[in-house]
Design a protein around this motif. Structure first.
Motif, PDB file in Angstrom:
ATOM      1  N   THR A  61      82.853  15.858  13.820  1.00 38.04           N
ATOM      2  CA  THR A  61      81.517  16.399  13.612  1.00 38.04           C
ATOM      3  C   THR A  61      80.759  15.456  12.697  1.00 38.04           C
ATOM      4  N   GLU A  62      79.437  15.556  12.693  1.00 33.79           N
ATOM      5  CA  GLU A  62      78.642  14.628  11.882  1.00 33.79           C
ATOM      6  C   GLU A  62      77.689  15.372  10.972  1.00 33.79           C
ATOM      7  N   ASN A  63      77.544  14.841   9.764  1.00 32.72           N
ATOM      8  CA  ASN A  63      76.624  15.355   8.766  1.00 32.72           C
ATOM      9  C   ASN A  63      75.719  14.201   8.353  1.00 32.72           C
ATOM     10  N   GLU A  64      74.424  14.461   8.173  1.00 34.33           N
ATOM     11  CA  GLU A  64      73.459  13.408   7.826  1.00 34.33           C
ATOM     12  C   GLU A  64      73.861  12.638   6.576  1.00 34.33           C
ATOM     13  N   LYS A  65      74.352  13.346   5.561  1.00 31.86           N
ATOM     14  CA  LYS A  65      74.644  12.715   4.273  1.00 31.86           C
ATOM     15  C   LYS A  65      75.979  11.978   4.245  1.00 31.86           C
ATOM     16  N   ILE A  66      77.006  12.537   4.876  1.00 32.14           N
ATOM     17  CA  ILE A  66      78.337  11.943   4.737  1.00 32.14           C
ATOM     18  C   ILE A  66      78.885  11.319   6.002  1.00 32.14           C
ATOM     19  N   GLY A  67      78.171  11.449   7.090  1.00 30.49           N
ATOM     20  CA  GLY A  67      78.620  10.835   8.336  1.00 30.49           C
ATOM     21  C   GLY A  67      79.579  11.728   9.108  1.00 30.49           C
ATOM     22  N   LYS A  68      80.454  11.089   9.878  1.00 30.19           N
ATOM     23  CA  LYS A  68      81.382  11.826  10.741  1.00 30.19           C
ATOM     24  C   LYS A  68      82.591  12.295   9.942  1.00 30.19           C
ATOM     25  N   TYR A  69      83.088  13.469  10.327  1.00 36.20           N
ATOM     26  CA  TYR A  69      84.251  14.025   9.643  1.00 36.20           C
ATOM     27  C   TYR A  69      85.044  14.902  10.602  1.00 36.20           C
ATOM     28  N   LEU A  70      86.293  15.123  10.268  1.00 38.28           N
ATOM     29  CA  LEU A  70      87.200  15.922  11.077  1.00 38.28           C
ATOM     30  C   LEU A  70      86.980  17.403  10.786  1.00 38.28           C
ATOM     31  N   ALA A  71      86.931  18.198  11.862  1.00 36.90           N
ATOM     32  CA  ALA A  71      86.755  19.646  11.728  1.00 36.90           C
ATOM     33  C   ALA A  71      87.754  20.348  12.640  1.00 36.90           C
ATOM     34  N   ASP A  72      87.995  21.616  12.341  1.00 34.55           N
ATOM     35  CA  ASP A  72      88.896  22.386  13.194  1.00 34.55           C
ATOM     36  C   ASP A  72      88.193  22.743  14.500  1.00 34.55           C
ATOM     37  N   ALA A  73      88.859  23.489  15.358  1.00 35.85           N
ATOM     38  CA  ALA A  73      88.314  23.840  16.667  1.00 35.85           C
ATOM     39  C   ALA A  73      87.023  24.642  16.556  1.00 35.85           C
ATOM     40  N   ASP A  74      86.827  25.341  15.433  1.00 37.64           N
ATOM     41  CA  ASP A  74      85.609  26.124  15.234  1.00 37.64           C
ATOM     42  C   ASP A  74      84.501  25.329  14.568  1.00 37.64           C
ATOM     43  N   GLY A  75      84.794  24.100  14.156  1.00 36.07           N
ATOM     44  CA  GLY A  75      83.775  23.259  13.532  1.00 36.07           C
ATOM     45  C   GLY A  75      83.777  23.286  12.015  1.00 36.07           C
ATOM     46  N   LYS A  76      84.801  23.905  11.388  1.00 36.79           N
ATOM     47  CA  LYS A  76      84.870  23.941   9.924  1.00 36.79           C
ATOM     48  C   LYS A  76      85.516  22.658   9.406  1.00 36.79           C
ATOM     49  N   ALA A  77      84.900  22.078   8.375  1.00 26.55           N
ATOM     50  CA  ALA A  77      85.345  20.808   7.799  1.00 26.55           C
ATOM     51  C   ALA A  77      86.761  20.889   7.250  1.00 26.55           C
ATOM     52  N   LEU A  78      87.490  19.769   7.391  1.00 27.22           N
ATOM     53  CA  LEU A  78      88.843  19.651   6.841  1.00 27.22           C
ATOM     54  C   LEU A  78      88.834  18.613   5.723  1.00 27.22           C
ATOM     55  N   TYR A  79      89.557  18.919   4.667  1.00 24.13           N
ATOM     56  CA  TYR A  79      89.587  18.090   3.464  1.00 24.13           C
ATOM     57  C   TYR A  79      91.008  17.681   3.108  1.00 24.13           C
ATOM     58  N   TYR A  80      91.095  16.625   2.293  1.00 24.37           N
ATOM     59  CA  TYR A  80      92.375  16.266   1.684  1.00 24.37           C
ATOM     60  C   TYR A  80      92.189  16.251   0.175  1.00 24.37           C
ATOM     61  N   PHE A  81      93.298  16.410  -0.526  1.00 25.50           N
ATOM     62  CA  PHE A  81      93.333  16.472  -1.990  1.00 25.50           C
ATOM     63  C   PHE A  81      93.934  15.177  -2.501  1.00 25.50           C
ATOM     64  N   LYS A  82      93.164  14.455  -3.282  1.00 20.93           N
ATOM     65  CA  LYS A  82      93.577  13.144  -3.787  1.00 20.93           C
ATOM     66  C   LYS A  82      94.871  13.216  -4.606  1.00 20.93           C
ATOM     67  N   ASN A  83      95.162  14.362  -5.217  1.00 23.15           N
ATOM     68  CA  ASN A  83      96.353  14.503  -6.062  1.00 23.15           C
ATOM     69  C   ASN A  83      97.613  14.869  -5.281  1.00 23.15           C
ATOM     70  N   ASP A  84      97.484  15.086  -3.971  1.00 24.14           N
ATOM     71  CA  ASP A  84      98.670  15.343  -3.149  1.00 24.14           C
ATOM     72  C   ASP A  84      99.472  14.062  -2.977  1.00 24.14           C
ATOM     73  N   LYS A  85     100.713  14.228  -2.658  1.00 22.48           N
ATOM     74  CA  LYS A  85     101.601  13.114  -2.307  1.00 22.48           C
ATOM     75  C   LYS A  85     101.911  13.252  -0.820  1.00 22.48           C
ATOM     76  N   PRO A  86     102.347  12.184  -0.158  1.00 13.70           N
ATOM     77  CA  PRO A  86     102.694  12.310   1.256  1.00 13.70           C
ATOM     78  C   PRO A  86     103.712  13.433   1.477  1.00 13.70           C
ATOM     79  N   ASN A  87     103.396  14.316   2.409  1.00 13.24           N
ATOM     80  CA  ASN A  87     104.230  15.452   2.798  1.00 13.24           C
ATOM     81  C   ASN A  87     104.494  16.448   1.671  1.00 13.24           C
ATOM     82  N   THR A  88     103.654  16.423   0.634  1.00 12.99           N
ATOM     83  CA  THR A  88     103.794  17.342  -0.494  1.00 12.99           C
ATOM     84  C   THR A  88     102.416  17.794  -0.965  1.00 12.99           C
ATOM     85  N   SER A  89     102.246  19.105  -1.065  1.00 11.08           N
ATOM     86  CA  SER A  89     100.993  19.644  -1.575  1.00 11.08           C
ATOM     87  C   SER A  89     101.112  19.892  -3.070  1.00 11.08           C
TER      88      SER A  89
END
Length: 170
Positions: A61-89
């Motif tokens: 999906t695309e937003n004017e300010k931030i560009g293209k981003y990944l969303a779920d099937a319903d169009g809700k934005a998906l995020y990642y947490f910089k403090n996560d480690k690979p395969n660990t929340s």
């Protein structure tokens, strides 16, 4: 008295039309089901998946300010947490209340993404599964109320949207 006769006739006609309409829909549905069964028996039906699990599709999906981003099937934005480690929340408790874990099974990815970059972890705190991108767990943001909201982008400089160019610090 004639007014009441007309009213009665009008209501009766409406009831009959509704009843006939429902019967026709039921008969059409039954006929379609029978046609599908015959097609399946003859081998004419082609499916991409042999399982009965529905396939959802992640979206770009695309937003004017931030560009293209990944969303779920319903169009809700998906995020990642910089403090996560690979395969660990590293998001639990109150954090997880504000950033609910994203999980889906059997999904397709949009162009520009590689299906092999997606996986699943089992969270240590809840025991539930969570979808990952390049090993990093994916989340929603509770303040994203409408489709297209990206209110979580850059929160506390540790929450970011996911796109095909997302890189994760080692």
């Amino acid at each position: 008295m004639k007014k009441w006769n007309w009213l009665f006739l009008f209501v009766l006609t409406g009831v009959l039309l509704v009843g006939c309409s429902s019967k026709e829909k039921a008969e059409d549905t039954k006929a379609n089901d029978q046609t599908e069964e015959v097609s399946k028996e003859s081998g004419d039906v082609q499916t991409e998946e042999s399982s009965n699990d529905p396939v959802s599709a992640l979206k770009l999906t695309e937003n004017e300010k931030i560009g293209k981003y990944l969303a779920d099937a319903d169009g809700k934005a998906l995020y990642y947490f910089k403090n996560d480690k690979p395969n660990t929340s590293n998001c639990s408790g109150e954090c997880l209340q504000n950033w609910p874990a994203f999980y889906t099974e059997n999904f397709e990815v949009p162009e520009g993404f590689n299906k092999e970059d997606f996986g699943t972890i089992t969270r240590d705190d809840t025991g539930k599964q969570q979808t990952t991108y390049k090993g990093y767990p994916l989340y929603y943001f509770v303040k994203d109320q409408a489709i297209g909201d990206v209110n979580g982008q850059g929160v506390k400089d540790v929450w970011f949207i996911v796109n095909s160019e997302t890189t994760f610090a080692p």
